[in-house]
Design a protein around this motif. Structure first.
Motif, PDB file in Angstrom:
ATOM      1  N   TYR A 140      19.157  22.670  -6.259  1.00 32.05           N
ATOM      2  CA  TYR A 140      18.358  23.009  -5.077  1.00 32.05           C
ATOM      3  C   TYR A 140      18.160  24.520  -4.998  1.00 32.05           C
ATOM      4  N   ASP A 141      19.248  25.275  -5.202  1.00 33.99           N
ATOM      5  CA  ASP A 141      19.163  26.735  -5.147  1.00 33.99           C
ATOM      6  C   ASP A 141      18.229  27.277  -6.228  1.00 33.99           C
ATOM      7  N   PRO A 182      12.628  22.277 -14.104  1.00 36.32           N
ATOM      8  CA  PRO A 182      14.089  22.271 -14.135  1.00 36.32           C
ATOM      9  C   PRO A 182      14.650  22.377 -15.549  1.00 36.32           C
ATOM     10  N   GLY A 183      13.873  21.997 -16.544  1.00 35.33           N
ATOM     11  CA  GLY A 183      14.327  22.085 -17.929  1.00 35.33           C
ATOM     12  C   GLY A 183      14.536  23.508 -18.399  1.00 35.33           C
ATOM     13  N   ALA A 184      13.953  24.469 -17.704  1.00 38.57           N
ATOM     14  CA  ALA A 184      14.124  25.867 -18.086  1.00 38.57           C
ATOM     15  C   ALA A 184      15.544  26.355 -17.815  1.00 38.57           C
ATOM     16  N   HIS A 185      16.325  25.584 -17.048  1.00 39.47           N
ATOM     17  CA  HIS A 185      17.680  26.002 -16.695  1.00 39.47           C
ATOM     18  C   HIS A 185      18.746  25.211 -17.436  1.00 39.47           C
ATOM     19  N   THR A 186      18.356  24.512 -18.490  1.00 39.99           N
ATOM     20  CA  THR A 186      19.325  23.760 -19.274  1.00 39.99           C
ATOM     21  C   THR A 186      20.375  24.726 -19.807  1.00 39.99           C
ATOM     22  N   THR A 231       0.817  -1.205   0.000  1.00 39.63           N
ATOM     23  CA  THR A 231       0.000   0.000   0.000  1.00 39.63           C
ATOM     24  C   THR A 231       0.851   1.255   0.000  1.00 39.63           C
ATOM     25  N   ALA A 232       2.129   1.132  -0.239  1.00 43.47           N
ATOM     26  CA  ALA A 232       3.014   2.295  -0.260  1.00 43.47           C
ATOM     27  C   ALA A 232       2.588   3.229  -1.383  1.00 43.47           C
ATOM     28  N   PRO A 233       2.693   4.533  -1.160  1.00 41.37           N
ATOM     29  CA  PRO A 233       2.300   5.462  -2.208  1.00 41.37           C
ATOM     30  C   PRO A 233       3.227   5.351  -3.402  1.00 41.37           C
ATOM     31  N   PRO A 234       2.711   5.564  -4.593  1.00 35.88           N
ATOM     32  CA  PRO A 234       3.550   5.474  -5.785  1.00 35.88           C
ATOM     33  C   PRO A 234       4.549   6.615  -5.815  1.00 35.88           C
ATOM     34  N   PRO A 235       5.644   6.422  -6.515  1.00 40.32           N
ATOM     35  CA  PRO A 235       6.631   7.496  -6.590  1.00 40.32           C
ATOM     36  C   PRO A 235       6.091   8.650  -7.420  1.00 40.32           C
ATOM     37  N   SER A 236       6.377   9.883  -7.004  1.00 41.99           N
ATOM     38  CA  SER A 236       5.897  11.038  -7.768  1.00 41.99           C
ATOM     39  C   SER A 236       6.647  11.129  -9.088  1.00 41.99           C
ATOM     40  N   ALA A 237       7.894  10.856  -9.073  1.00 39.12           N
ATOM     41  CA  ALA A 237       8.683  10.802 -10.301  1.00 39.12           C
ATOM     42  C   ALA A 237       9.674   9.669 -10.109  1.00 39.12           C
ATOM     43  N   ALA A 238       9.493   8.622 -10.836  1.00 40.10           N
ATOM     44  CA  ALA A 238      10.305   7.434 -10.627  1.00 40.10           C
ATOM     45  C   ALA A 238      11.760   7.717 -10.991  1.00 40.10           C
ATOM     46  N   PRO A 239      12.683   7.517 -10.057  1.00 41.96           N
ATOM     47  CA  PRO A 239      14.078   7.736 -10.397  1.00 41.96           C
ATOM     48  C   PRO A 239      14.591   6.628 -11.291  1.00 41.96           C
ATOM     49  N   TYR A 289      24.152  24.426 -16.129  1.00 42.21           N
ATOM     50  CA  TYR A 289      24.859  23.439 -15.315  1.00 42.21           C
ATOM     51  C   TYR A 289      25.509  22.430 -16.244  1.00 42.21           C
ATOM     52  N   ASP A 290      26.424  21.664 -15.699  1.00 41.29           N
ATOM     53  CA  ASP A 290      27.134  20.640 -16.459  1.00 41.29           C
ATOM     54  C   ASP A 290      26.135  19.553 -16.870  1.00 41.29           C
ATOM     55  N   PRO A 291      25.954  19.289 -18.167  1.00 39.36           N
ATOM     56  CA  PRO A 291      24.952  18.311 -18.599  1.00 39.36           C
ATOM     57  C   PRO A 291      25.205  16.903 -18.074  1.00 39.36           C
ATOM     58  N   ARG A 292      26.426  16.594 -17.677  1.00 39.37           N
ATOM     59  CA  ARG A 292      26.699  15.272 -17.115  1.00 39.37           C
ATOM     60  C   ARG A 292      26.029  15.099 -15.756  1.00 39.37           C
ATOM     61  N   GLY A 293      25.672  16.191 -15.105  1.00 40.84           N
ATOM     62  CA  GLY A 293      25.018  16.130 -13.795  1.00 40.84           C
ATOM     63  C   GLY A 293      23.534  16.440 -13.875  1.00 40.84           C
ATOM     64  N   ARG A 294      22.909  16.184 -15.036  1.00 42.05           N
ATOM     65  CA  ARG A 294      21.498  16.533 -15.228  1.00 42.05           C
ATOM     66  C   ARG A 294      20.599  15.908 -14.173  1.00 42.05           C
ATOM     67  N   ARG A 295      20.741  14.612 -13.933  1.00 41.27           N
ATOM     68  CA  ARG A 295      19.876  13.939 -12.957  1.00 41.27           C
ATOM     69  C   ARG A 295      20.055  14.532 -11.559  1.00 41.27           C
ATOM     70  N   SER A 296      21.286  14.797 -11.203  1.00 45.25           N
ATOM     71  CA  SER A 296      21.566  15.368  -9.894  1.00 45.25           C
ATOM     72  C   SER A 296      20.969  16.774  -9.794  1.00 45.25           C
ATOM     73  N   PHE A 297      21.117  17.575 -10.856  1.00 47.30           N
ATOM     74  CA  PHE A 297      20.546  18.919 -10.864  1.00 47.30           C
ATOM     75  C   PHE A 297      19.032  18.854 -10.731  1.00 47.30           C
ATOM     76  N   GLU A 298      18.393  17.989 -11.516  1.00 46.89           N
ATOM     77  CA  GLU A 298      16.932  17.890 -11.478  1.00 46.89           C
ATOM     78  C   GLU A 298      16.440  17.414 -10.113  1.00 46.89           C
ATOM     79  N   ARG A 299      17.153  16.454  -9.519  1.00 44.97           N
ATOM     80  CA  ARG A 299      16.775  15.971  -8.189  1.00 44.97           C
ATOM     81  C   ARG A 299      16.881  17.112  -7.171  1.00 44.97           C
ATOM     82  N   GLY A 300      17.976  17.881  -7.239  1.00 37.91           N
ATOM     83  CA  GLY A 300      18.145  19.026  -6.351  1.00 37.91           C
ATOM     84  C   GLY A 300      17.101  20.086  -6.601  1.00 37.91           C
ATOM     85  N   TYR A 301      16.782  20.333  -7.874  1.00 40.08           N
ATOM     86  CA  TYR A 301      15.788  21.341  -8.221  1.00 40.08           C
ATOM     87  C   TYR A 301      14.430  20.981  -7.626  1.00 40.08           C
ATOM     88  N   VAL A 302      14.008  19.730  -7.819  1.00 37.03           N
ATOM     89  CA  VAL A 302      12.700  19.295  -7.309  1.00 37.03           C
ATOM     90  C   VAL A 302      12.677  19.369  -5.780  1.00 37.03           C
TER      91      VAL A 302
END
Length: 183
Positions: free
Chosen positions: A142-143, A157-161, A116-124, A164-177
């Motif tokens: 995050y900032d 987060p796509g508005a800030h493409t 019964t766990a809630p579904p992920p809001s955005a599946a990593p 940041y370094d594109p190699r860290g996209r997932r990390s940036f998006e996670r921090g942004y959210v």
């Protein structure tokens, strides 16, 4: 007299954008913001992706429960027709939740179930680890997320493409959210 000629140089060196990032004075102008029609399309696309992840997660729970009930080995790949590459992570999380046995009843008589766990809001994506405290790309995301929320901008987060370094996209998006949803 020399001070008069240095003043414009000092002024140009102090140029920064609203996010505090330096702006090169002779760089091309930033791209125009999205048109209303384009922004609506982007919002609809994000919403559709979230709905697809939600449906894949629920299918994964159902298939996981069915496999566990039939005593089949735990393998979400058996149901490859139930997910797409974009929804694979959400399906896998749902499958693993559905395959788990129910937990024992609590002293009050209520039974907890991991199903019964809630579904992920955005599946990593598979292999994503929690953001490290010392990750500068995560902190930058995050900032930016916090600043966008405070300024009343949409969660995008796509508005800030390009900032940041594109190699860290997932990390940036996670921090942004995380930053956008913080209180």
């Amino acid at each position: 007299m020399r001070l008069f000629f240095l003043f414009p140089v000092i002024l140009l060196a102090a140029c920064v954008d609203p996010y505090g990032s330096p702006i090169h004075p002779f760089a091309a102008a930033p791209p125009a913001p999205y048109s209303d029609q384009r922004e609506q399309w982007r919002a609809q696309t994000r919403e559709q992706a979230q709905q697809e992840n939600q449906m894949a997660y629920e299918r994964g729970i159902s298939d996981g429960r069915a496999d566990a009930g039939a005593n089949l080995p735990k393998s979400y790949q058996r149901h490859y027709q139930s997910y797409t590459p974009a929804t694979q992570a959400a399906y896998q999380q749902g499958y693993e939740q559905g395959y788990l046995p129910p937990l024992a009843p609590m002293p009050g008589g209520a039974a907890l179930s991991p199903n019964t766990a809630p579904p992920p809001s955005a599946a990593p994506a598979a292999g994503d680890a929690p953001a490290a405290v010392n990750d500068p790309v995560y902190q930058q995301g995050y900032d930016y997320g916090l600043r966008d929320r405070v300024a009343g901008r949409p969660n995008d987060p796509g508005a800030h493409t390009g900032r940041y370094d594109p190699r860290g996209r997932r990390s940036f998006e996670r921090g942004y959210v995380d930053g956008y949803s913080s209180r």
